[in-house]
Design a protein around this motif. Structure first.
Motif, PDB file in Angstrom:
ATOM      1  N   VAL A  92       0.823  -1.208   0.000  1.00 31.89           N
ATOM      2  CA  VAL A  92       0.000   0.000   0.000  1.00 31.89           C
ATOM      3  C   VAL A  92       0.861   1.264   0.000  1.00 31.89           C
ATOM      4  N   LEU A  93       1.945   1.250   0.803  1.00 34.41           N
ATOM      5  CA  LEU A  93       2.794   2.433   0.944  1.00 34.41           C
ATOM      6  C   LEU A  93       3.884   2.522  -0.118  1.00 34.41           C
ATOM      7  N   LYS A  94       4.070   1.426  -0.862  1.00 36.19           N
ATOM      8  CA  LYS A  94       5.097   1.375  -1.918  1.00 36.19           C
ATOM      9  C   LYS A  94       6.503   1.574  -1.369  1.00 36.19           C
ATOM     10  N   ARG A  95       6.728   1.037  -0.169  1.00 28.94           N
ATOM     11  CA  ARG A  95       8.061   1.018   0.429  1.00 28.94           C
ATOM     12  C   ARG A  95       8.101  -0.105   1.451  1.00 28.94           C
ATOM     13  N   PRO A  96       9.292  -0.584   1.799  1.00 32.99           N
ATOM     14  CA  PRO A  96       9.375  -1.750   2.677  1.00 32.99           C
ATOM     15  C   PRO A  96       8.898  -1.466   4.100  1.00 32.99           C
ATOM     16  N   ILE A  97       8.020  -2.331   4.591  1.00 33.99           N
ATOM     17  CA  ILE A  97       7.606  -2.336   5.987  1.00 33.99           C
ATOM     18  C   ILE A  97       7.934  -3.729   6.522  1.00 33.99           C
ATOM     19  N   THR A  98       8.586  -3.786   7.667  1.00 28.20           N
ATOM     20  CA  THR A  98       8.979  -5.072   8.226  1.00 28.20           C
ATOM     21  C   THR A  98       8.124  -5.401   9.453  1.00 28.20           C
ATOM     22  N   TYR A  99       8.031  -6.678   9.756  1.00 27.46           N
ATOM     23  CA  TYR A  99       7.343  -7.129  10.961  1.00 27.46           C
ATOM     24  C   TYR A  99       8.316  -7.063  12.129  1.00 27.46           C
ATOM     25  N   GLY A 100       7.856  -6.507  13.255  1.00 26.77           N
ATOM     26  CA  GLY A 100       8.728  -6.290  14.404  1.00 26.77           C
ATOM     27  C   GLY A 100       9.055  -7.532  15.208  1.00 26.77           C
ATOM     28  N   GLY A 101       8.367  -8.631  14.945  1.00 27.16           N
ATOM     29  CA  GLY A 101       8.698  -9.870  15.632  1.00 27.16           C
ATOM     30  C   GLY A 101       7.765 -10.207  16.777  1.00 27.16           C
ATOM     31  N   ASP A 102       8.066 -11.338  17.421  1.00 22.16           N
ATOM     32  CA  ASP A 102       7.161 -11.955  18.385  1.00 22.16           C
ATOM     33  C   ASP A 102       7.563 -11.733  19.843  1.00 22.16           C
ATOM     34  N   ASP A 103       8.255 -10.643  20.134  1.00 18.48           N
ATOM     35  CA  ASP A 103       8.752 -10.393  21.492  1.00 18.48           C
ATOM     36  C   ASP A 103       7.632  -9.828  22.357  1.00 18.48           C
ATOM     37  N   THR A 104       6.929 -10.692  23.084  1.00 25.83           N
ATOM     38  CA  THR A 104       5.789 -10.242  23.883  1.00 25.83           C
ATOM     39  C   THR A 104       6.227  -9.499  25.150  1.00 25.83           C
TER      40      THR A 104
END
Length: 292
Positions: free
Chosen positions: A217-229
């Motif tokens: 949607v944003l036309k740039r890389p977005i990463t997932y921050g991970g599973d650190d609860t």
């Protein structure tokens, strides 16, 4: 007759009120602060809360159908039990209750366990009720949109690739389905049997999948921050009480192990009920992007 909406000034409650008004219902709204009401013309506003027995008795007078929504607060379970007992006292037996999906499985999560207890009370007391069980509200992600837009990270720990994922649902869909169920019970010739409905979105998404949608949607890389609860809990403590941050951490841990997964036929049932497709997370992200 009159439909009473509790939690009426919140994100879901406002949607329910508006949808009922759109369909010509006689609506009463229970609010803590009438100055924040700002409802459509014709909505009857009653001041009070779910622990104010006298205010509830006034609010329930002349009501035929109740929408019960409890905020996540330390005494949520008590609020619900008091409300339902007073509803029974007032002769109200048509209820739509907003619970949560998998309330019977996330039993170590305080606000899930409380909602499951309320479900059991509705069964044991013989209420004619629809128990709505929504999955994760995609609107919750409005709180982290600045992190996505400003830092290129989707920070909610909802599970990496290989996790079961969450069938996120739009608040507008929840509000409309709740209104339809309230009207179905209100207009029935007699009390209808207790029923549970899972409220889910059209797609079941992991954190990586959500990041991919944002990237597209944003036309740039977005990463997932991970599973650190643990880090999630620590961050939440900056703007909510410690008990609530811990509750949210416990919930996120169950996201990783259980997910929030629809049962067979859930999406089709909701689509038929609404008479239109469910709102998607891509639609949600695109709307935020367009307004940024």
């Amino acid at each position: 007759m009159t439909i009473l909406v509790t939690g009426a000034t919140g994100n879901i409650g406002r949607q329910v009120v508006q949808q009922l008004v759109n369909r010509g219902a006689d609506v009463r709204a229970l609010v803590r602060d009438p100055a924040k009401a700002n409802f459509p013309a014709g909505v009857n506003v009653v001041q009070g809360d779910l622990l104010d027995v006298d205010a509830l008795r006034r609010a329930f007078t002349g009501v035929s159908t109740l929408f019960l929504l409890n905020a996540v607060v330390p005494d949520e379970f008590t609020q619900a039990l008091v409300s339902l007992n007073l509803a029974r006292e007032a002769g109200i037996d048509r209820i739509v209750y907003l619970s949560v999906i998998h309330s019977d499985r996330y039993l170590n999560v305080p606000h899930f366990a409380g909602k499951f207890g309320v479900e059991r009370m509705l069964e044991q007391m013989g209420f004619g009720a629809t128990i709505l069980r929504p999955a994760y509200f995609m609107d919750n992600d409005l709180t982290i949109k600045d992190v996505v837009l400003g830092h290129g990270v989707y920070p909610m720990p909802i599970g990496s690739i290989g996790s079961k994922g969450l069938a996120m649902i739009d608040a507008r869909d929840i509000g409309e389905i709740a209104a339809l169920e309230l009207l179905r019970r209100e207009r029935a010739s007699g009390p209808l049997p207790l029923e549970r409905i899972n409220l889910v979105g059209p797609d079941t998404l992991t954190g990586d999948a959500v990041a991919a949608i944002w990237s597209d949607v944003l036309k740039r890389p977005i990463t997932y921050g991970g599973d650190d609860t643990a880090a999630f809990e620590k961050n939440l403590r900056n703007f909510m009480p410690a008990w609530m941050a811990y509750d949210m951490r416990l919930m996120s841990e169950r996201f990783l192990t259980e997910g929030m997964v629809p049962e067979a036929g859930d999406v089709e049932r909701l689509t038929k009920l609404l008479g239109r497709p469910l709102h998607s997370y891509r639609d949600f992200a695109a709307a935020i992007s367009a307004s940024a």
